[in-house]
Design a protein around this motif. Sequence first.
Motif, PDB file in Angstrom:
ATOM      1  N   ARG A   1     -40.016  23.876   0.989  1.00  0.00           N
ATOM      2  CA  ARG A   1     -40.508  24.643  -0.160  1.00  0.00           C
ATOM      3  C   ARG A   1     -39.912  24.112  -1.457  1.00  0.00           C
ATOM      4  NH1 ARG A   1     -40.891  30.905   0.643  1.00  0.00           N
ATOM      5  NH2 ARG A   1     -42.657  30.565  -0.717  1.00  0.00           N
ATOM      6  N   LEU A   2     -38.677  23.686  -1.402  1.00  0.00           N
ATOM      7  CA  LEU A   2     -38.031  23.100  -2.570  1.00  0.00           C
ATOM      8  C   LEU A   2     -38.752  21.816  -2.986  1.00  0.00           C
ATOM      9  CD1 LEU A   2     -35.625  23.121  -4.587  1.00  0.00           C
ATOM     10  CD2 LEU A   2     -34.421  21.700  -2.931  1.00  0.00           C
ATOM     11  N   ARG A   3     -39.042  20.968  -2.014  1.00  0.00           N
ATOM     12  CA  ARG A   3     -39.759  19.723  -2.317  1.00  0.00           C
ATOM     13  C   ARG A   3     -41.133  20.032  -2.919  1.00  0.00           C
ATOM     14  NH1 ARG A   3     -41.060  15.640   0.545  1.00  0.00           N
ATOM     15  NH2 ARG A   3     -40.068  14.079  -0.726  1.00  0.00           N
ATOM     16  N   TRP A   4     -41.795  21.066  -2.425  1.00  0.00           N
ATOM     17  CA  TRP A   4     -43.100  21.448  -2.972  1.00  0.00           C
ATOM     18  C   TRP A   4     -42.957  21.899  -4.418  1.00  0.00           C
ATOM     19  CZ3 TRP A   4     -47.917  20.532  -1.866  1.00  0.00           C
ATOM     20  CH2 TRP A   4     -48.906  21.262  -2.506  1.00  0.00           C
ATOM     21  N   ALA A   5     -41.894  22.653  -4.725  1.00  0.00           N
ATOM     22  CA  ALA A   5     -41.651  23.121  -6.092  1.00  0.00           C
ATOM     23  C   ALA A   5     -41.334  21.966  -7.032  1.00  0.00           C
ATOM     24  CB  ALA A   5     -40.513  24.139  -6.105  1.00  0.00           C
ATOM     25  N   CYS A   6     -40.884  20.850  -6.480  1.00  0.00           N
ATOM     26  CA  CYS A   6     -40.566  19.671  -7.305  1.00  0.00           C
ATOM     27  C   CYS A   6     -41.816  18.898  -7.704  1.00  0.00           C
ATOM     28  CB  CYS A   6     -39.618  18.739  -6.548  1.00  0.00           C
ATOM     29  SG  CYS A   6     -37.944  19.364  -6.422  1.00  0.00           S
ATOM     30  N   ARG A   7     -42.926  19.172  -7.054  1.00  0.00           N
ATOM     31  CA  ARG A   7     -44.176  18.503  -7.422  1.00  0.00           C
ATOM     32  C   ARG A   7     -44.647  19.099  -8.738  1.00  0.00           C
ATOM     33  NH1 ARG A   7     -47.745  16.673  -2.726  1.00  0.00           N
ATOM     34  NH2 ARG A   7     -49.260  17.117  -4.335  1.00  0.00           N
ATOM     35  N   ARG A   8     -44.754  18.270  -9.738  1.00  0.00           N
ATOM     36  CA  ARG A   8     -45.067  18.733 -11.082  1.00  0.00           C
ATOM     37  C   ARG A   8     -46.410  18.188 -11.524  1.00  0.00           C
ATOM     38  NH1 ARG A   8     -41.122  22.503 -11.754  1.00  0.00           N
ATOM     39  NH2 ARG A   8     -41.895  22.609 -13.866  1.00  0.00           N
ATOM     40  N   GLY A   9     -46.793  18.554 -12.724  1.00  0.00           N
ATOM     41  CA  GLY A   9     -48.026  18.042 -13.305  1.00  0.00           C
ATOM     42  C   GLY A   9     -47.839  16.704 -13.987  1.00  0.00           C
TER      43      GLY A   9
ATOM     44  N   GLU B   1     -23.671  26.748  -6.845  1.00  0.00           N
ATOM     45  CA  GLU B   1     -23.999  26.998  -8.258  1.00  0.00           C
ATOM     46  C   GLU B   1     -24.967  25.950  -8.782  1.00  0.00           C
ATOM     47  OE1 GLU B   1     -21.888  27.254 -12.648  1.00  0.00           O
ATOM     48  OE2 GLU B   1     -20.636  27.277 -10.865  1.00  0.00           O
ATOM     49  N   GLN B   2     -24.742  24.684  -8.447  1.00  0.00           N
ATOM     50  CA  GLN B   2     -25.641  23.616  -8.887  1.00  0.00           C
ATOM     51  C   GLN B   2     -27.031  23.793  -8.296  1.00  0.00           C
ATOM     52  OE1 GLN B   2     -23.028  20.469  -7.500  1.00  0.00           O
ATOM     53  NE2 GLN B   2     -22.854  19.682  -9.599  1.00  0.00           N
ATOM     54  N   LYS B   3     -27.096  24.230  -7.056  1.00  0.00           N
ATOM     55  CA  LYS B   3     -28.401  24.464  -6.421  1.00  0.00           C
ATOM     56  C   LYS B   3     -29.151  25.576  -7.146  1.00  0.00           C
ATOM     57  CE  LYS B   3     -27.229  22.772  -1.843  1.00  0.00           C
ATOM     58  NZ  LYS B   3     -27.044  23.075  -0.418  1.00  0.00           N
ATOM     59  N   GLN B   4     -28.446  26.621  -7.526  1.00  0.00           N
ATOM     60  CA  GLN B   4     -29.082  27.719  -8.258  1.00  0.00           C
ATOM     61  C   GLN B   4     -29.572  27.256  -9.621  1.00  0.00           C
ATOM     62  OE1 GLN B   4     -26.157  30.843  -8.320  1.00  0.00           O
ATOM     63  NE2 GLN B   4     -26.527  31.417  -6.198  1.00  0.00           N
ATOM     64  N   VAL B   5     -28.791  26.437 -10.299  1.00  0.00           N
ATOM     65  CA  VAL B   5     -29.195  25.918 -11.609  1.00  0.00           C
ATOM     66  C   VAL B   5     -30.432  25.045 -11.456  1.00  0.00           C
ATOM     67  CG1 VAL B   5     -28.525  24.422 -13.538  1.00  0.00           C
ATOM     68  CG2 VAL B   5     -26.875  26.058 -12.595  1.00  0.00           C
ATOM     69  N   PHE B   6     -30.461  24.198 -10.428  1.00  0.00           N
ATOM     70  CA  PHE B   6     -31.622  23.347 -10.209  1.00  0.00           C
ATOM     71  C   PHE B   6     -32.871  24.179  -9.940  1.00  0.00           C
ATOM     72  CE2 PHE B   6     -34.389  20.685  -7.543  1.00  0.00           C
ATOM     73  CZ  PHE B   6     -34.613  19.656  -8.436  1.00  0.00           C
ATOM     74  N   GLU B   7     -32.737  25.224  -9.139  1.00  0.00           N
ATOM     75  CA  GLU B   7     -33.882  26.089  -8.867  1.00  0.00           C
ATOM     76  C   GLU B   7     -34.388  26.747 -10.149  1.00  0.00           C
ATOM     77  OE1 GLU B   7     -34.009  28.768  -5.530  1.00  0.00           O
ATOM     78  OE2 GLU B   7     -32.441  27.614  -4.532  1.00  0.00           O
ATOM     79  N   ARG B   8     -33.467  27.192 -10.999  1.00  0.00           N
ATOM     80  CA  ARG B   8     -33.872  27.792 -12.279  1.00  0.00           C
ATOM     81  C   ARG B   8     -34.521  26.744 -13.176  1.00  0.00           C
ATOM     82  NH1 ARG B   8     -30.705  29.814 -15.999  1.00  0.00           N
ATOM     83  NH2 ARG B   8     -28.851  28.659 -15.421  1.00  0.00           N
ATOM     84  N   LEU B   9     -34.015  25.517 -13.120  1.00  0.00           N
ATOM     85  CA  LEU B   9     -34.579  24.433 -13.925  1.00  0.00           C
ATOM     86  C   LEU B   9     -36.046  24.196 -13.543  1.00  0.00           C
ATOM     87  CD1 LEU B   9     -33.674  22.190 -16.031  1.00  0.00           C
ATOM     88  CD2 LEU B   9     -33.500  20.686 -14.047  1.00  0.00           C
TER      89      LEU B   9
ATOM     90  N   GLU C   1     -38.163  26.267 -12.824  1.00  0.00           N
ATOM     91  CA  GLU C   1     -39.012  27.320 -13.387  1.00  0.00           C
ATOM     92  C   GLU C   1     -39.418  27.031 -14.831  1.00  0.00           C
ATOM     93  OE1 GLU C   1     -36.802  30.928 -12.876  1.00  0.00           O
ATOM     94  OE2 GLU C   1     -36.841  30.776 -10.693  1.00  0.00           O
ATOM     95  N   CYS C   2     -38.825  26.021 -15.439  1.00  0.00           N
ATOM     96  CA  CYS C   2     -39.153  25.661 -16.825  1.00  0.00           C
ATOM     97  C   CYS C   2     -40.510  24.958 -16.876  1.00  0.00           C
ATOM     98  CB  CYS C   2     -38.076  24.741 -17.402  1.00  0.00           C
ATOM     99  SG  CYS C   2     -36.455  25.503 -17.540  1.00  0.00           S
ATOM    100  N   ASP C   3     -41.126  24.987 -18.036  1.00  0.00           N
ATOM    101  CA  ASP C   3     -42.412  24.333 -18.228  1.00  0.00           C
ATOM    102  C   ASP C   3     -42.255  22.819 -18.277  1.00  0.00           C
ATOM    103  OD1 ASP C   3     -43.749  26.772 -18.385  1.00  0.00           O
ATOM    104  OD2 ASP C   3     -43.416  26.929 -20.545  1.00  0.00           O
ATOM    105  N   ASP C   4     -43.273  22.120 -17.777  1.00  0.00           N
ATOM    106  CA  ASP C   4     -43.236  20.662 -17.740  1.00  0.00           C
ATOM    107  C   ASP C   4     -42.992  20.014 -19.108  1.00  0.00           C
ATOM    108  OD1 ASP C   4     -43.572  20.810 -15.033  1.00  0.00           O
ATOM    109  OD2 ASP C   4     -45.566  19.896 -15.002  1.00  0.00           O
TER     110      ASP C   4
END
Length: 83
Positions: free
Chosen positions: A9-17, A39-47, A49-52
Amino acid sequence: MTLANNKARLRWACRRGMLELDVLFMPFVDEAWDHLNDEQKQVFERLLECDDPELFAWFMGHEECKDEQFKAMVQLILNRVKV
C-alpha cells in the motif's frame, strides 16, 4: 492500518502524477524504508499526503519547505538518490 504496516500500500501511495516524483519515491521505499525509524516513517507518510506541485517544488529546489520535518525528509530522500 497505516501504510507503514503494509509496504504494498505504501508503494501504491508513492505512485504520483509526476514521473519526477515517482523516480524519487519508489526507489526510496524499496531501498531505505526498512532502515527508517518510526518517526521518519510517519513523516514520510505525511509527506505523501502533500500535493504533487508542492512536492515537486521542494524536491527541485524551487521552494523551501517551511515544515522542518518535511525539509529533513526531502533532504534524506535527495541524499539517498544521489548515492
